[in-house]
Every structure is written in structure tokens, then in C-alpha cells.
Design a protein around this motif. Structure first.
Motif, PDB file in Angstrom:
ATOM      1  N   LEU A 189       0.835  -1.218   0.000  1.00  0.00           N
ATOM      2  CA  LEU A 189       0.000   0.000   0.000  1.00  0.00           C
ATOM      3  C   LEU A 189       0.857   1.250   0.000  1.00  0.00           C
ATOM      4  O   LEU A 189       0.587   2.224  -0.699  1.00  0.00           O
ATOM      5  N   ASN A 190       1.941   1.193   0.787  1.00  0.00           N
ATOM      6  CA  ASN A 190       2.854   2.329   0.866  1.00  0.00           C
ATOM      7  C   ASN A 190       3.471   2.614  -0.507  1.00  0.00           C
ATOM      8  O   ASN A 190       3.561   3.764  -0.938  1.00  0.00           O
ATOM      9  N   ARG A 191       3.863   1.556  -1.214  1.00  0.00           N
ATOM     10  CA  ARG A 191       4.493   1.748  -2.537  1.00  0.00           C
ATOM     11  C   ARG A 191       3.496   2.269  -3.552  1.00  0.00           C
ATOM     12  O   ARG A 191       3.829   3.121  -4.381  1.00  0.00           O
ATOM     13  N   ALA A 192       2.262   1.770  -3.452  1.00  0.00           N
ATOM     14  CA  ALA A 192       1.223   2.247  -4.382  1.00  0.00           C
ATOM     15  C   ALA A 192       0.980   3.737  -4.125  1.00  0.00           C
ATOM     16  O   ALA A 192       0.861   4.550  -5.058  1.00  0.00           O
ATOM     17  N   GLY A 193       0.935   4.097  -2.817  1.00  0.00           N
ATOM     18  CA  GLY A 193       0.726   5.511  -2.450  1.00  0.00           C
ATOM     19  C   GLY A 193       1.879   6.375  -2.961  1.00  0.00           C
ATOM     20  O   GLY A 193       1.664   7.476  -3.477  1.00  0.00           O
ATOM     21  N   MET A 194       3.078   5.838  -2.856  1.00  0.00           N
ATOM     22  CA  MET A 194       4.265   6.575  -3.310  1.00  0.00           C
ATOM     23  C   MET A 194       4.170   6.829  -4.821  1.00  0.00           C
ATOM     24  O   MET A 194       4.400   7.940  -5.308  1.00  0.00           O
ATOM     25  N   PHE A 195       3.781   5.788  -5.521  1.00  0.00           N
ATOM     26  CA  PHE A 195       3.642   5.901  -6.975  1.00  0.00           C
ATOM     27  C   PHE A 195       2.609   6.986  -7.323  1.00  0.00           C
ATOM     28  O   PHE A 195       2.848   7.844  -8.182  1.00  0.00           O
ATOM     29  N   LEU A 196       1.475   6.958  -6.627  1.00  0.00           N
ATOM     30  CA  LEU A 196       0.416   7.936  -6.924  1.00  0.00           C
ATOM     31  C   LEU A 196       0.876   9.361  -6.641  1.00  0.00           C
ATOM     32  O   LEU A 196       0.547  10.293  -7.374  1.00  0.00           O
ATOM     33  N   GLU A 197       1.652   9.536  -5.565  1.00  0.00           N
ATOM     34  CA  GLU A 197       2.145  10.886  -5.240  1.00  0.00           C
ATOM     35  C   GLU A 197       3.129  11.379  -6.304  1.00  0.00           C
ATOM     36  O   GLU A 197       3.071  12.531  -6.723  1.00  0.00           O
ATOM     37  N   PHE A 198       4.033  10.492  -6.733  1.00  0.00           N
ATOM     38  CA  PHE A 198       4.962  10.885  -7.793  1.00  0.00           C
ATOM     39  C   PHE A 198       4.191  11.196  -9.079  1.00  0.00           C
ATOM     40  O   PHE A 198       4.547  12.100  -9.835  1.00  0.00           O
ATOM     41  N   TYR A 199       3.121  10.448  -9.280  1.00  0.00           N
ATOM     42  CA  TYR A 199       2.297  10.696 -10.473  1.00  0.00           C
ATOM     43  C   TYR A 199       1.647  12.085 -10.372  1.00  0.00           C
ATOM     44  O   TYR A 199       1.583  12.836 -11.349  1.00  0.00           O
ATOM     45  N   GLN A 200       1.206  12.449  -9.171  1.00  0.00           N
ATOM     46  CA  GLN A 200       0.645  13.798  -8.970  1.00  0.00           C
ATOM     47  C   GLN A 200       1.707  14.862  -9.233  1.00  0.00           C
ATOM     48  O   GLN A 200       1.429  15.900  -9.825  1.00  0.00           O
ATOM     49  N   ASP A 201       2.942  14.598  -8.789  1.00  0.00           N
ATOM     50  CA  ASP A 201       4.056  15.536  -9.025  1.00  0.00           C
ATOM     51  C   ASP A 201       4.228  15.722 -10.524  1.00  0.00           C
ATOM     52  O   ASP A 201       4.394  16.840 -11.027  1.00  0.00           O
ATOM     53  N   TYR A 202       4.195  14.579 -11.223  1.00  0.00           N
ATOM     54  CA  TYR A 202       4.358  14.619 -12.692  1.00  0.00           C
ATOM     55  C   TYR A 202       3.242  15.463 -13.314  1.00  0.00           C
ATOM     56  O   TYR A 202       3.492  16.331 -14.154  1.00  0.00           O
ATOM     57  N   LYS A 203       1.999  15.200 -12.864  1.00  0.00           N
ATOM     58  CA  LYS A 203       0.860  15.938 -13.454  1.00  0.00           C
ATOM     59  C   LYS A 203       0.978  17.434 -13.194  1.00  0.00           C
ATOM     60  O   LYS A 203       0.734  18.271 -14.057  1.00  0.00           O
ATOM     61  N   ASN A 204       1.364  17.758 -11.974  1.00  0.00           N
ATOM     62  CA  ASN A 204       1.489  19.169 -11.596  1.00  0.00           C
ATOM     63  C   ASN A 204       2.579  19.858 -12.412  1.00  0.00           C
ATOM     64  O   ASN A 204       2.400  20.967 -12.927  1.00  0.00           O
ATOM     65  N   TYR A 205       3.719  19.162 -12.560  1.00  0.00           N
ATOM     66  CA  TYR A 205       4.838  19.776 -13.288  1.00  0.00           C
ATOM     67  C   TYR A 205       4.506  19.899 -14.772  1.00  0.00           C
ATOM     68  O   TYR A 205       4.800  20.918 -15.410  1.00  0.00           O
ATOM     69  N   LYS A 206       3.871  18.855 -15.294  1.00  0.00           N
ATOM     70  CA  LYS A 206       3.480  18.860 -16.718  1.00  0.00           C
ATOM     71  C   LYS A 206       2.514  20.024 -16.978  1.00  0.00           C
ATOM     72  O   LYS A 206       2.618  20.729 -17.971  1.00  0.00           O
ATOM     73  N   ARG A 207       1.616  20.243 -16.042  1.00  0.00           N
ATOM     74  CA  ARG A 207       0.604  21.288 -16.220  1.00  0.00           C
ATOM     75  C   ARG A 207       1.199  22.684 -16.111  1.00  0.00           C
ATOM     76  O   ARG A 207       0.821  23.583 -16.849  1.00  0.00           O
ATOM     77  N   TRP A 208       2.135  22.856 -15.165  1.00  0.00           N
ATOM     78  CA  TRP A 208       2.517  24.233 -14.823  1.00  0.00           C
ATOM     79  C   TRP A 208       3.903  24.679 -15.255  1.00  0.00           C
ATOM     80  O   TRP A 208       4.252  25.845 -15.090  1.00  0.00           O
ATOM     81  N   ASN A 209       4.747  23.775 -15.802  1.00  0.00           N
ATOM     82  CA  ASN A 209       6.062  24.272 -16.221  1.00  0.00           C
ATOM     83  C   ASN A 209       5.866  25.246 -17.375  1.00  0.00           C
ATOM     84  O   ASN A 209       4.950  25.084 -18.190  1.00  0.00           O
TER      85      ASN A 209
END
Ligand SMILES: Cc1cc2nc3c(=O)[nH]c(=O)nc-3n(C[C@H](O)[C@H](O)[C@H](O)COP(=O)(O)O)c2cc1C
Length: 327
Positions: free
Chosen positions: A13-33
């Protein structure tokens, strides 16, 4: 057995959560760079202009600025300035003013080098009507004596007297001076006192030359840098998803303290970005040879003693009202 299953489930569960958070980072950076054409915020337009202007002031702050350097970059800067005005953003904003002042200083400097570009000068004149008097930007000439006389003054004078240096004299760095500065930098705040930052220094010429060739951002002054400090942070000092960016915060705070301490001890410095690409980081580690896998290279610091006389880029700052929001 049950405990083992529970434990494995927790890890999964921890690893899945980690993956989702990194995915959010990716989405945020993709959207706002700011390279995303959809991003038209004032902050993004200003950041673009500031970076472009900085490339010009940086070129001017070198020991031997090139005749006519940066013409393509200046063209791009004009386009950014026009786009900024077209989007209705204020011409009295600091980044727009910085661009005008730096470009005018560039024209003056290039005249002294015997270079003039009539089209560029004409285009620049069209921004005269926006220019606000009284701001200082571009480059400044200074002496070691003057600069270091401020290093012993009260905090504000001391702090304002450090500038990123892109000119160094040829004296060999005394490792003991660096050690003293690192001892001070160790007093920087550190998450739960884990002290994840480390500094690597190589005294041999070969390693520094190899680093200098691979580092981005030292163009034009690479030949004056005898030593680079490599600042790392240990990923294994952190334990959960919410700490995934802590390596950068840690090493960032540490590095700021470090460059201030170096300045205090009479050593000029310039932080140099580490482009976070896997393959390049592999190469850096191959050059350094002694940085373990669990440490991430966060940035490099070019260091050297101050010359008797030198120029530095002013790198004008924004108005405090633009960075301090009180409600
Ligand atoms: C994370 C970071 C990366 C930087 N990378 C570079 C770089 O690659 N090349 C360079 O010449 N300066 C680099 N700098 C220095 C900045 O250009 C400089 O700090 C900025 O223009 C402000 O000027 P000052 O340090 O003289 O106040 C970097 C600074 C930071 C904090």
C-alpha cells in the motif's frame, strides 16, 4: 504468518501511495512548467524573461565577454517582452524593467568592444517609453578589498555582499578554508536533525576538468574554475512518501549556508544546477567515483578566491510586495 501478510500488505500500500504521489508531481509539473504553451500566467511570463535576461547579464559578467554574444537570445527576449505586454501584464514589473536595463547595458558594453547591431538598438529604443529611472541592473565592477570589507559587517550588509562569481583568481584553494565553511553550513536547519547533506571535493585537476565539461551552466567561465564542490543528500535519510522531496530542501538550505560561509572566508562561489537526468547523473558518479548510490547529487558549487578586481551580475530582485503576501 498473519503478521507477515499484514506487513507485506502495508508495504504494498505504501508503494502504491508513493507511486500515486509521484504521479501527482508529474501531473502538476506537466501542467505548470512554463514550456507548456497553455501556461500564460504573469509569473510564468516573468520567469521566462528573468531567465533570458539573466543569460545576457551572465555573459556580461565574465572575465572576457564575447563581442556580439547572445544575439539570438536577445531576439527571443524581445519576443517574450512583446508577448508579456500583449497579455496585458504591467511594464513597471521588475522583470520587464530588468530586461530593458540589462539590454541597454549590453549595448553600451558591446560598443566598447566595437560591436553594434542597428536593428537590435532600434528595437530596444521602442521600449524606452516604459523605462523607469533609478533601478540598477546589469553588471557591477568591484574589488576584493571592498567586497570583503562587507563580510565583517552586520548581517544585512554581509548578506547583500555575496554575489554569484563567474571570475576567479588562479590561487589553489586551501582545503582547510572549505572545511571551516562546511562546519558553518552544517548549522543550517535540517529535517529532524538528520543532516543528510554531504560535500565532495576533489583536489586533482583531472576530476575537476571532467566535471566542468559535463556540468551545464558554466559556459564561458569553465576555464577559471579549479574546483567544484559536489553537494549531495542521502535518500536513505528519509522514510515516507511525504518526504520524497526532502533531499532537495535539505541540500538547498545547506548549500545556501555554504555559499554564505565561503564568502565569509573570502571564497567566491557560483551554484551550478544539476540537470536531473538519470544518464547524466550516472556519468557524474562515474567521474566522482566515491559517491554512493543512496546519495543524490543535488547541485555543484564552482569555487575560487576572489580576483583583485572583477565584475558580477547584479541579478536584480523582485519588489518585496511581489513575494510577501499578507492578508
Ligand atoms: C539552484 C540554482 C542553480 C543555479 N545554476 C546556475 C548555473 O547553472 N550557472 C550559473 O552561472 N549560475 C547558476 N546559479 C546562480 C544564479 O544564477 C544566481 O544565484 C542568481 O542569478 C542570483 O544572483 P546572485 O547569486 O549573485 O545573488 C544557480 C543558482 C541556484 C540557486
Amino acid at each position: 504468518m498473519l503478521r507477515k501478510i499484514k506487513n507485506n500488505l502495508k508495504i504494498a500500500l505504501n508503494r502504491a501511495g508513493m507511486f500515486l504521489e509521484f504521479y501527482q508531481d508529474y501531473k502538476n509539473y506537466k501542467r505548470w512548467n512554463y514550456n507548456n504553451p497553455a501556461v500564460k500566467t504573469r509569473a510564468a511570463q516573468e520567469s521566462k524573461m528573468l531567465r533570458q535576461t539573466h543569460m545576457i547579464e551572465k555573459g556580461m559578467s565574465l572575465s572576457a565577454p564575447r563581442k556580439g554574444f547572445g544575439q539570438q537570445k536577445i531576439k527571443e527576449l524581445f519576443e517574450m517582452m512583446d508577448q508579456y505586454l500583449k497579455l496585458g501584464y504591467p511594464s513597471d514589473g521588475m522583470p520587464f524593467q530588468d530586461a530593458i536595463i540589462v539590454l541597454n547595458a549590453y549595448v553600451q558594453m558591446q560598443r566598447k568592444l566595437g560591436y553594434e547591431n542597428a536593428d537590435m538598438i532600434e528595437k530596444l529604443k521602442s521600449y524606452d517609453k516604459y523605462r523607469i529611472d533609478g533601478l540598477t541592473a546589469g553588471i557591477k565592477h568591484d574589488t576584493r578589498e571592498n567586497l570583503l570589507s562587507n563580510a565583517d559587517k552586520p548581517f544585512p550588509e554581509f548578506f547583500y555582499s555575496r554575489h554569484s562569481m563567474r571570475q576567479f583568481d588562479g590561487r589553489t584553494i586551501n582545503v582547510e578554508d572549505i572545511k571551516k565553511a562546511i562546519k558553518i553550513a552544517q548549522k543550517a536547519p535540517t529535517a529532524c536533525n538528520r543532516q543528510a547533506s554531504k560535500v565532495y571535493m576533489y583536489t586533482d585537476k583531472e576530476t575537476n576538468v571532467a566535471l566542468g565539461e559535463l556540468i551545464a551552466g558554466n559556459t564561458g567561465f569553465q576555464q577559471e574554475v579549479q574546483n567544484y564542490l559536489v553537494v549531495t543528500a542521502d535518500v536513505s535519510a528519509f522514510y515516507d512518501t511525504f518526504e520524497r522531496n526532502q533531499v532537495y530542501v535539505e541540500a538547498g538550505l545547506f548549500s545556501m549556508a555554504l555559499v554564505e560561509a565561503l564568502h565569509y572566508y573570502g571564497i567566491g562561489s557560483c551554484i551550478l544546477q544539476n540537470g536531473e537526468y538519470h544518464k547524466k547523473n550516472r556519468k557524474f558518479k562515474d567521474i566522482c567515483k566515491n559517491i554512493p548510490e543512496n546519495e543524490r547529487i543535488i547541485l555543484f558549487v564552482a569555487i575560487g578566491y576572489y580576483k583583485d578586481e572583477f565584475s558580477y551580475a547584479v541579478s536584480l530582485r523582485k519588489n518585496v510586495e511581489d513575494v510577501f503576501v499578507v492578508k
